[in-house]
Motif scaffolding. Sequence first.
Motif, PDB file in Angstrom:
ATOM      1  N   LYS A 163       3.775   8.312 -13.131  1.00 19.17           N
ATOM      2  CA  LYS A 163       3.481   7.549 -14.346  1.00 19.17           C
ATOM      3  C   LYS A 163       4.752   7.056 -15.028  1.00 19.17           C
ATOM      4  O   LYS A 163       4.721   6.104 -15.806  1.00 19.17           O
ATOM      5  CB  LYS A 163       2.684   8.424 -15.318  1.00 19.17           C
ATOM      6  CG  LYS A 163       1.310   8.836 -14.792  1.00 19.17           C
ATOM      7  CD  LYS A 163       0.580   9.707 -15.800  1.00 19.17           C
ATOM      8  CE  LYS A 163      -0.780  10.121 -15.270  1.00 19.17           C
ATOM      9  NZ  LYS A 163      -1.513  10.989 -16.231  1.00 19.17           N
ATOM     10  N   THR A 190       7.383   1.469  -7.527  1.00 17.31           N
ATOM     11  CA  THR A 190       6.994   2.425  -6.495  1.00 17.31           C
ATOM     12  C   THR A 190       8.178   2.661  -5.566  1.00 17.31           C
ATOM     13  O   THR A 190       9.123   1.847  -5.520  1.00 17.31           O
ATOM     14  CB  THR A 190       5.807   1.892  -5.672  1.00 17.31           C
ATOM     15  OG1 THR A 190       6.238   0.740  -4.926  1.00 17.31           O
ATOM     16  CG2 THR A 190       4.645   1.523  -6.566  1.00 17.31           C
ATOM     17  N   MET A 203       0.248   6.847   0.524  1.00 20.30           N
ATOM     18  CA  MET A 203      -0.197   6.617  -0.856  1.00 20.30           C
ATOM     19  C   MET A 203       0.952   6.788  -1.834  1.00 20.30           C
ATOM     20  O   MET A 203       1.106   5.993  -2.776  1.00 20.30           O
ATOM     21  CB  MET A 203      -1.325   7.581  -1.225  1.00 20.30           C
ATOM     22  CG  MET A 203      -2.671   7.271  -0.607  1.00 20.30           C
ATOM     23  SD  MET A 203      -4.036   8.145  -1.444  1.00 20.30           S
ATOM     24  CE  MET A 203      -3.418   9.812  -1.550  1.00 20.30           C
ATOM     25  N   ASP A 204       1.756   7.837  -1.643  1.00 22.56           N
ATOM     26  CA  ASP A 204       2.913   8.041  -2.520  1.00 22.56           C
ATOM     27  C   ASP A 204       3.882   6.869  -2.416  1.00 22.56           C
ATOM     28  O   ASP A 204       4.510   6.466  -3.402  1.00 22.56           O
ATOM     29  CB  ASP A 204       3.646   9.332  -2.143  1.00 22.56           C
ATOM     30  CG  ASP A 204       2.814  10.576  -2.412  1.00 22.56           C
ATOM     31  OD1 ASP A 204       2.099  10.601  -3.416  1.00 22.56           O
ATOM     32  OD2 ASP A 204       2.878  11.512  -1.598  1.00 22.56           O
ATOM     33  N   GLY A 257       1.919   3.588  -3.938  1.00 23.93           N
ATOM     34  CA  GLY A 257       1.481   3.731  -5.321  1.00 23.93           C
ATOM     35  C   GLY A 257      -0.015   3.597  -5.512  1.00 23.93           C
ATOM     36  O   GLY A 257      -0.738   3.044  -4.683  1.00 23.93           O
ATOM     37  N   LYS A 258      -0.466   4.097  -6.653  1.00 24.54           N
ATOM     38  CA  LYS A 258      -1.894   4.159  -6.954  1.00 24.54           C
ATOM     39  C   LYS A 258      -2.535   2.786  -7.069  1.00 24.54           C
ATOM     40  O   LYS A 258      -3.721   2.605  -6.777  1.00 24.54           O
ATOM     41  CB  LYS A 258      -2.090   4.940  -8.261  1.00 24.54           C
ATOM     42  CG  LYS A 258      -3.527   5.156  -8.667  1.00 24.54           C
ATOM     43  CD  LYS A 258      -3.614   6.007  -9.913  1.00 24.54           C
ATOM     44  CE  LYS A 258      -5.062   6.277 -10.303  1.00 24.54           C
ATOM     45  NZ  LYS A 258      -5.159   7.156 -11.497  1.00 24.54           N
ATOM     46  N   ASP A 259      -1.784   1.800  -7.509  1.00 26.11           N
ATOM     47  CA  ASP A 259      -2.348   0.474  -7.761  1.00 26.11           C
ATOM     48  C   ASP A 259      -2.386  -0.419  -6.524  1.00 26.11           C
ATOM     49  O   ASP A 259      -2.830  -1.572  -6.612  1.00 26.11           O
ATOM     50  CB  ASP A 259      -1.561  -0.237  -8.863  1.00 26.11           C
ATOM     51  CG  ASP A 259      -1.678   0.482 -10.196  1.00 26.11           C
ATOM     52  OD1 ASP A 259      -2.727   1.098 -10.442  1.00 26.11           O
ATOM     53  OD2 ASP A 259      -0.700   0.427 -10.986  1.00 26.11           O
ATOM     54  N   TYR A 260      -1.939   0.090  -5.384  1.00 25.25           N
ATOM     55  CA  TYR A 260      -1.906  -0.770  -4.196  1.00 25.25           C
ATOM     56  C   TYR A 260      -3.316  -1.182  -3.776  1.00 25.25           C
ATOM     57  O   TYR A 260      -4.242  -0.358  -3.736  1.00 25.25           O
ATOM     58  CB  TYR A 260      -1.229  -0.076  -3.007  1.00 25.25           C
ATOM     59  CG  TYR A 260      -1.345  -0.926  -1.755  1.00 25.25           C
ATOM     60  CD1 TYR A 260      -0.485  -2.000  -1.557  1.00 25.25           C
ATOM     61  CD2 TYR A 260      -2.359  -0.705  -0.822  1.00 25.25           C
ATOM     62  CE1 TYR A 260      -0.619  -2.819  -0.451  1.00 25.25           C
ATOM     63  CE2 TYR A 260      -2.497  -1.516   0.289  1.00 25.25           C
ATOM     64  CZ  TYR A 260      -1.628  -2.579   0.468  1.00 25.25           C
ATOM     65  OH  TYR A 260      -1.764  -3.399   1.555  1.00 25.25           O
ATOM     66  N   PRO A 278      -7.910  -0.070  -1.078  1.00 22.56           N
ATOM     67  CA  PRO A 278      -6.795   0.871  -1.254  1.00 22.56           C
ATOM     68  C   PRO A 278      -6.406   1.508   0.077  1.00 22.56           C
ATOM     69  O   PRO A 278      -7.036   1.266   1.105  1.00 22.56           O
ATOM     70  CB  PRO A 278      -7.374   1.918  -2.217  1.00 22.56           C
ATOM     71  CG  PRO A 278      -8.581   1.280  -2.831  1.00 22.56           C
ATOM     72  CD  PRO A 278      -9.110   0.347  -1.796  1.00 22.56           C
ATOM     73  N   GLU A 336     -12.445  10.256  -3.488  1.00 21.35           N
ATOM     74  CA  GLU A 336     -11.431   9.886  -4.469  1.00 21.35           C
ATOM     75  C   GLU A 336     -10.015   9.943  -3.913  1.00 21.35           C
ATOM     76  O   GLU A 336      -9.075   9.476  -4.564  1.00 21.35           O
ATOM     77  CB  GLU A 336     -11.529  10.803  -5.691  1.00 21.35           C
ATOM     78  CG  GLU A 336     -11.199  12.270  -5.441  1.00 21.35           C
ATOM     79  CD  GLU A 336     -12.355  13.058  -4.849  1.00 21.35           C
ATOM     80  OE1 GLU A 336     -12.200  14.275  -4.654  1.00 21.35           O
ATOM     81  OE2 GLU A 336     -13.416  12.447  -4.566  1.00 21.35           O
ATOM     82  N   LEU A 337      -9.836  10.475  -2.702  1.00 19.52           N
ATOM     83  CA  LEU A 337      -8.520  10.498  -2.065  1.00 19.52           C
ATOM     84  C   LEU A 337      -8.445   9.551  -0.867  1.00 19.52           C
ATOM     85  O   LEU A 337      -7.513   9.627  -0.081  1.00 19.52           O
ATOM     86  CB  LEU A 337      -8.167  11.925  -1.624  1.00 19.52           C
ATOM     87  CG  LEU A 337      -7.987  12.935  -2.759  1.00 19.52           C
ATOM     88  CD1 LEU A 337      -7.679  14.323  -2.193  1.00 19.52           C
ATOM     89  CD2 LEU A 337      -6.873  12.496  -3.708  1.00 19.52           C
TER      90      LEU A 337
END
Length: 453
Positions: A10, A15, A219-220, A223-226, A233, A269-270
């Motif tokens: 956050k 990223t 994912m790391d 980033g979450k918004d990809y 996603p 969710e993952l």
Amino acid sequence: MEDRQTRSPKLQARTPAQELLDALGPVERFHDKEEVGAFGLPSGAVTEDMLSSVADARHPKRFGPLEKLHVFWFAGMSCDGCSVAVTGATTPSIESLLLTAHPGLPRVVLHHPVLNMESGPHYVRAAEEAIAGTLNAPYAVVLEGSISDELAAYASGGYWAGQGEEPWGPDGEMRPVTASEWVARLAPNAAAMMAIGTCATWGGVPSAEGNPTGAMSLMDWLGKDYRSTFGVPVVNVPGCPPIGDNFTETVAAILYFLQGFGPLPEFDELGRPAWLFGETVHRNCVRGAYYEEGDFAEEFGDPECLVEVGCWGPVVNCNITSRGMINHVGGCMNAGGPCIGCTMPGFPDKFTPFYKRPPGSFASTTVSRMVGSVIRPLRKFSNNNLNREVRWDRQGATPSGFGREMAEPSVLAQVNHKFYDMLRRSGDRGKAKAEVWGRRDEAPSGGSPDPRV
């Protein structure tokens, strides 16, 4: 580097992938095709051309907007076990995807560093065209192995996981290109981004405590918004190695979505396929009944539940016990191996030491033993009765030559089962008067309305 690994996403303005591209800058130069020359095989053709002739002969006309889809396979911090697992997939197989054996699916053009015939500049040419925007079809990216923190490696003059060379150095100088860089440059325009195996999905073994690589998941990295160009996603298919069929089945489901023949399949969710990872290992384990009866293995090789020799199956999301490893055969618990949680984001740090009883299992196994001490004798009691023909009960003897010395049921057992049979037959419409389904009150042809008369 420790700060890069531990700081909150956050608080990151960029990223990790964007930070790497910021440091390296854009690229414009690629290998000179004329200088590289024609591909050196006797056929003079690359893998795509050789397979396309076979695929087109089988299905000259395809449904849907996509005729083909390029799939770029990159290996980061990897042991190549995921590639081996996928080559054993059968539903669907790699061959069937490459040769368009599935109606409606586009042809898959796979660019894999082990499976392709090309090498060197010939192998990376399609990826260059994808970055330049001149590739002849949409593309997806598959990552096997974890992403390494290449900025930390560059700071000391090296790199972690390279895959080819490009003229991207100063003044067009050739320099190694890492898998992390390829993924970062291809991700913005990809139709889908997929992580195969626990290293790519969660960081895995290369990201374990004490590693110097800064290894992380796809994912790391993104980033979450990809989101891909189709709005998808990052898709994760974990396992060390994963079940090959889990991956190819997920690929097929996504291809049908990209082709417009179905909705995006359900993911949790993952980013895991929900229909494959929605249950725990324990719920479908072939040894689950032993747990219920409080019967546990004491050493490896015992047939009972493996919880007390280190199995984490009751809390691990995986379908290995129901699907098997290859062609519905094998799999850890099916073959006698305790689950060590290799599909989970907390693997391996949260599951070590392996093959030791999980601390949380003490309470559940104690209760299971208490209940099982009552359940097991009752089930054995019923099993003994149901292993007899009604004729044998009436005659008081079992005519089996294998059991000449077998004792007949005791008087207590006979009395108990008479009461048991009374309870059972009280709801048996074949042995007691009761309303019959479909019965009519009027008597047919002058007969009695009572079906028993």
